[in-house]
Design an enzyme around this catalytic site. Structure first.
Site, mmCIF file in Angstrom:
data_model
loop_
_atom_site.group_PDB
_atom_site.id
_atom_site.type_symbol
_atom_site.label_atom_id
_atom_site.label_comp_id
_atom_site.label_asym_id
_atom_site.label_seq_id
_atom_site.Cartn_x
_atom_site.Cartn_y
_atom_site.Cartn_z
ATOM 1 N N LYS A 103 80.629 28.440 31.628
ATOM 2 C CA LYS A 103 79.729 27.302 31.805
ATOM 3 C C LYS A 103 78.276 27.738 31.598
ATOM 4 O O LYS A 103 77.960 28.928 31.541
ATOM 5 C CB LYS A 103 79.898 26.722 33.212
ATOM 6 C CG LYS A 103 79.491 27.680 34.334
ATOM 7 C CD LYS A 103 79.649 27.058 35.695
ATOM 8 C CE LYS A 103 79.231 28.048 36.792
ATOM 9 N NZ LYS A 103 79.274 27.433 38.127
ATOM 10 N N ARG A 139 81.261 21.189 49.606
ATOM 11 C CA ARG A 139 80.640 20.730 48.369
ATOM 12 C C ARG A 139 81.653 19.766 47.747
ATOM 13 O O ARG A 139 81.926 18.725 48.337
ATOM 14 C CB ARG A 139 80.321 21.952 47.486
ATOM 15 C CG ARG A 139 79.284 21.712 46.422
ATOM 16 C CD ARG A 139 78.893 22.998 45.706
ATOM 17 N NE ARG A 139 80.023 23.608 44.990
ATOM 18 C CZ ARG A 139 79.923 24.711 44.252
ATOM 19 N NH1 ARG A 139 78.756 25.330 44.148
ATOM 20 N NH2 ARG A 139 80.981 25.186 43.624
ATOM 21 N N HIS A 156 87.189 26.569 46.491
ATOM 22 C CA HIS A 156 86.108 27.508 46.170
ATOM 23 C C HIS A 156 85.553 28.103 47.463
ATOM 24 O O HIS A 156 85.426 27.413 48.478
ATOM 25 C CB HIS A 156 85.007 26.793 45.403
ATOM 26 C CG HIS A 156 84.064 27.704 44.677
ATOM 27 N ND1 HIS A 156 84.492 28.635 43.753
ATOM 28 C CD2 HIS A 156 82.722 27.846 44.731
ATOM 29 C CE1 HIS A 156 83.456 29.290 43.266
ATOM 30 N NE2 HIS A 156 82.356 28.840 43.853
ATOM 31 N N ARG A 200 89.104 33.095 38.815
ATOM 32 C CA ARG A 200 88.056 32.432 38.036
ATOM 33 C C ARG A 200 86.748 33.230 38.077
ATOM 34 O O ARG A 200 85.750 32.760 38.628
ATOM 35 C CB ARG A 200 87.783 31.029 38.573
ATOM 36 C CG ARG A 200 88.962 30.085 38.688
ATOM 37 C CD ARG A 200 88.485 28.694 39.098
ATOM 38 N NE ARG A 200 87.611 28.719 40.255
ATOM 39 C CZ ARG A 200 87.995 28.560 41.513
ATOM 40 N NH1 ARG A 200 89.277 28.353 41.796
ATOM 41 N NH2 ARG A 200 87.119 28.590 42.488
ATOM 42 N N TYR A 206 45.657 32.862 34.812
ATOM 43 C CA TYR A 206 45.197 31.752 35.645
ATOM 44 C C TYR A 206 44.925 32.178 37.088
ATOM 45 O O TYR A 206 45.714 32.914 37.692
ATOM 46 C CB TYR A 206 46.248 30.632 35.662
ATOM 47 C CG TYR A 206 46.393 29.887 34.362
ATOM 48 C CD1 TYR A 206 45.289 29.356 33.699
ATOM 49 C CD2 TYR A 206 47.646 29.703 33.791
ATOM 50 C CE1 TYR A 206 45.435 28.665 32.503
ATOM 51 C CE2 TYR A 206 47.799 29.004 32.602
ATOM 52 C CZ TYR A 206 46.689 28.492 31.960
ATOM 53 O OH TYR A 206 46.836 27.804 30.790
ATOM 54 N N CYS A 220 52.367 32.380 32.772
ATOM 55 C CA CYS A 220 52.009 31.091 32.185
ATOM 56 C C CYS A 220 53.231 30.465 31.510
ATOM 57 O O CYS A 220 54.310 31.045 31.495
ATOM 58 C CB CYS A 220 50.884 31.284 31.179
ATOM 59 S SG CYS A 220 49.469 32.194 31.833
ATOM 60 N N ASP A 254 53.955 30.057 28.416
ATOM 61 C CA ASP A 254 54.447 30.701 27.200
ATOM 62 C C ASP A 254 54.183 32.194 27.149
ATOM 63 O O ASP A 254 54.561 32.842 26.170
ATOM 64 C CB ASP A 254 53.772 30.073 25.969
ATOM 65 C CG ASP A 254 53.779 28.563 26.031
ATOM 66 O OD1 ASP A 254 54.878 27.988 26.029
ATOM 67 O OD2 ASP A 254 52.686 27.967 26.104
#
Length: 388
Positions: free
Chosen positions: A40, A138, A170, A226, A272, A319, A321
């Site tokens: 996944k 869950r 689970h 799993r 920054y 930042c 990027d």
């Protein structure tokens, strides 16, 4: 390490031989149980299709995903092994999944009803795994709701609309092997299977074990395990052990090439908010990856990278990027490689090192590497008739 990507800026290099080695170790740990490789979230950020094929090469016989779209992508790629998708909301395209012979999960009556409707629509019996909540709170039917879910599944089975292929659950604390809930959940799961069988259901597979339980709780293996994060060579947690303890090898190395270097004087604020200030004249190196690429903003002044043979802490704010590293007086140039994390073979930080620095888990570090970072796969092979 040169990647197989054409992008010189950055690449997540994934060694598929490491995936194979790790899956082979997991298959050996599973003993008589079959192994479902969980792929996944784009193979936990490693590339779903390439890693799925590598896992099958190494002895996995099932593939697991969260959502139907992922399962359909595996089928579209020509993979014909059993595929299990376990997360859906009302109204999803379950008919497509049933038509593609994808195993689906049901935790509540609405899910059984929608799967049955999909099966009738396409004229094919749907394979279903009913899920018991044994303590994670869950997904899964509660102890109170479990008997009625089993009865509803049995009724649809009698109509030949569905086939209850599995019963599953689970763990909540499998990454803490000594936690009392581990034993308690195994007991509750066994009880849930007994109740299902008393309603006439005959599941082909009972499955409970995640990565941690696959590695250290053999009494939780049942018919199918799993493993997820361990497929990619990472340990599910420090309390379980290190990757080397189990023959796992981390598969991903995240690299970038410096975009700029420059000398600045002492007292220079960096990035920054100037959360880092140089203490002497120094060389700053610009790394063209940021939080849009999956580098956590919280890594500023915290996480380390390997540059020019030395580990160096990120200097100041990450930042969107890019981020900056203080290289001191070492000779570094634009184009030099920086390794954010990898298996650690060359002294670079590992995904676990980043997780420890940021107070999170290694799962998050590898899965958050963004789509803007190309994946380069080493050691591809042919599985299921198609190349990796």
């Amino acid at each position: 390490m040169r990647s197989q990507s054409d992008n010189p800026r950055a690449c997540a290099v994934v060694d598929l031989d490491a995936v194979r080695e790790s899956v082979a170790a997991l298959v050996a740990r599973a003993g008589n149980a079959a192994t479902m490789a969980v792929v996944k979230a784009d193979g936990y950020g490693h590339g779903m299709l390439a890693c799925a094929r590598a896992a099958l090469d190494a002895g996995a016989t099932w593939l697991g995903v969260a959502v139907v779209e992922e399962a359909l992508a595996l089928r579209a790629a020509g993979l014909t092994v059993p595929v299990f998708a376990w997360l859906a909301a009302p109204g999803e395209p379950l008919a497509d999944a049933v038509a593609a012979d994808i195993d689906l999960s049901a935790s509540a009556p609405w899910a059984l009803e929608e799967i049955a409707a999909a099966a009738r629509l396409v004229g094919r019996t749907a394979r279903v795994h009913i899920k018991a909540d044994t303590g994670l709170n869950r997904a899964g039917a509660t102890e109170a709701d479990w008997p009625s879910l089993c009865e509803a599944a049995a009724a649809l089975t009698a109509e030949d609309v569905i086939d209850v292929a599995g019963v599953w659950s689970h763990f909540a604390f499998a990454d803490s092997p000594g936690h009392p809930t581990v034993r308690a959940q195994i007991g509750r799961f066994t009880d849930a299977v007994t109740i299902a069988e008393k309603t006439g259901l005959r599941p082909q597979v009972r499955h409970l074990a995640n990565s941690a339980a696959t590695l250290v709780s053999p009494d939780a293996h049942f018919d199918l395990v799993r493993p997820g994060i361990s497929v990619y060579g990472l340990s599910p947690g420090p309390d379980v052990g290190s990757p080397a303890d189990f023959g796992l090898r981390p598969a991903m190395t995240l690299t970038a090439r410096l975009a700029l270097t420059k000398r600045v004087p002492a007292g220079s604020g960096v990035s920054y908010a100037h959360r880092y200030v140089t203490t002497a004249e120094t060389t700053l190196a610009l790394v063209p990856l940021g939080y849009a690429d999956g580098v956590p903003r919280a890594a500023g002044n915290t996480a380390e990278v390997l540059l020019a043979g030395h580990r160096r802490r990120i200097a100041g704010t990450v930042c969107m990027d890019q981020f900056v590293v203080d290289a001191g007086d070492d000779l570094v140039r634009a184009g030099d490689e920086v390794i954010l994390f990898g298996p650690g073979d060359r002294g670079e930080p590992t995904a676990q090192d980043w997780a420890d620095a940021l107070g999170t888990i290694n799962y998050e570090i590898v899965t958050r590497v963004g789509a803007r970072v190309p994946r380069g796969h080493l050691n591809p092979t042919v599985a299921q008739g198609r190349p990796s």
